[in-house]
Write an enzyme that holds these catalytic residues in place. Sequence first.
Site, short mmCIF file in Angstrom:
data_model
loop_
_atom_site.label_atom_id
_atom_site.label_comp_id
_atom_site.label_asym_id
_atom_site.label_seq_id
_atom_site.Cartn_x
_atom_site.Cartn_y
_atom_site.Cartn_z
N THR A 37 -22.63 -8.49 -49.45
CA THR A 37 -23.28 -7.24 -49.85
C THR A 37 -24.35 -6.84 -48.84
O THR A 37 -24.76 -5.69 -48.82
CB THR A 37 -23.92 -7.39 -51.24
OG1 THR A 37 -24.54 -8.67 -51.30
CG2 THR A 37 -22.89 -7.28 -52.34
N SER A 127 -25.98 -21.44 -42.72
CA SER A 127 -26.80 -20.70 -41.74
C SER A 127 -27.51 -21.57 -40.72
O SER A 127 -28.69 -21.36 -40.42
CB SER A 127 -27.83 -19.82 -42.46
OG SER A 127 -27.18 -18.81 -43.11
N SER A 128 -26.77 -22.49 -40.15
CA SER A 128 -27.37 -23.27 -39.06
C SER A 128 -27.69 -22.34 -37.89
O SER A 128 -28.67 -22.55 -37.17
CB SER A 128 -26.43 -24.39 -38.62
OG SER A 128 -25.17 -23.87 -38.27
N ASP A 173 -29.34 -13.96 -43.76
CA ASP A 173 -29.62 -15.34 -43.32
C ASP A 173 -30.93 -15.43 -42.55
O ASP A 173 -31.75 -16.32 -42.78
CB ASP A 173 -28.47 -15.86 -42.43
CG ASP A 173 -27.13 -15.76 -43.12
OD1 ASP A 173 -27.11 -15.53 -44.34
OD2 ASP A 173 -26.10 -15.90 -42.44
C1 GLA Z 1 -22.69 -14.71 -43.37
C2 GLA Z 1 -23.53 -13.62 -42.71
C3 GLA Z 1 -24.44 -12.94 -43.72
C4 GLA Z 1 -23.67 -12.50 -44.96
C5 GLA Z 1 -22.79 -13.63 -45.49
C6 GLA Z 1 -21.89 -13.19 -46.61
O1 GLA Z 1 -23.52 -15.74 -43.78
O2 GLA Z 1 -24.30 -14.16 -41.67
O3 GLA Z 1 -25.11 -11.85 -43.13
O4 GLA Z 1 -22.93 -11.35 -44.71
O5 GLA Z 1 -21.97 -14.18 -44.47
O6 GLA Z 1 -22.63 -12.85 -47.73
#
Ligand code: GLA
Length: 386
Positions: A37, A127-128, A173
């Site tokens: 989203t 989110s590394s 992230d």
């Molecule tokens: C990855 C992207 C985020 C987000 C998610 C899905 O982590 O880096 O920005 O779009 O996917 O929610």
Amino acid sequence: MGLEHAAAMQTEITDQRIEGTRVFRAPGRVNLVGEHTDYNEGFVMPAAINFATTVTVAPRADRRLSVFSENCEEAIEFDLDDPKLRAASHWSDYVKGVAVVLEQSDHRLRGANLRIHGEVPIGSGLSSSAALEVSTAFALLANSGHCVAPVDVAKLCQRAENEFVGMRCGIMDQFISCCGQADRALMLDCRSLDYRVLPVPTDVRLVISNTMVKHELASSQYNVRRAECEAGVHHFAQSRPGVRALRDVTETELERARVDLSEVIYRRCRHIVSENARVLEAAEALESGDLDSFGQRMNESHRSLRDDYEVSCKELDLMVELAGHVDGVYGSRMTGGGFGGCTISIVEAERVKDFERTVARGYEEETGLKPEIYVCRAAAGAGEVT
Ligand code: GLA
């Protein structure tokens, strides 16, 4: 630069007598609800987690960045004035990208020796990459005497990933890595960047289960989903010019447009529209301490990601299903971009051991893979380690 030089740098940079040596950390994240989203200018609900990337930085007299990754046991070096810096599908792209974007945005940098240690599992959807970008940005900015608000650091890091690395990620992230709060989740409006701070009850745990798979499709399909959402926006904007993003589309509008949209675009839009509504409901639920309702929104989110948005995979579905059979689990869903990586489950604290045993055993029996399970707490965002 070879490993020998890197080893020498290690001594240099960890030697606290070197004037100006400082240490910065930035956490990974787990998203509780609100997936895909963010780039639709909608709502997300991430929490920073207690796994972080740490960057030790020491100034240099020249304009070079010499970077050693402890995880990869590899060193790279480049000149900040090199006009030919490009992404090369290498871990150092994130460091170079951040340096390039900071310089482009008028934050002139001093040269530095950087030493990086990451504890966020790589490629697991926690989110590394954002943790690496944000810790690098904090380190480079501080080393050069710049003071930049965390929200602006998040935006610059997102730009580095979009423009230098070439991944069209949203802001979630980097934002949570910069602005996370201990024991709290944030409900972030990705359009205005306003957020609501939500309590994570102390009697539950954020349990992250790593499927240990990452399917090739992950990054290509991410960009495909973005394009599909844009196709949806294009359709709605024709009849109502006020529509800038799927965030602006209502459920009624979506249903009315169903006959005009292709089946795939309709389902992609339905995920975004319903997911935004779920985040708002989930925030209410968390605020009023209604974990059953919160958990239901998580379960619905997973089904929508699986069936409408089609970014799940059999390993994630299995993990969620196994979690659903354990007592004391309020809800469970895939977290992050999808196509592998992790699930997040909200679990009563005293049931966590049982969860770990049952889910790990069931997953291994079905897939032959040993999952990693991390019992996390919501942590603070990036900062200096003192
Ligand atoms: C990855 C992207 C985020 C987000 C998610 C899905 O982590 O880096 O920005 O779009 O996917 O929610």
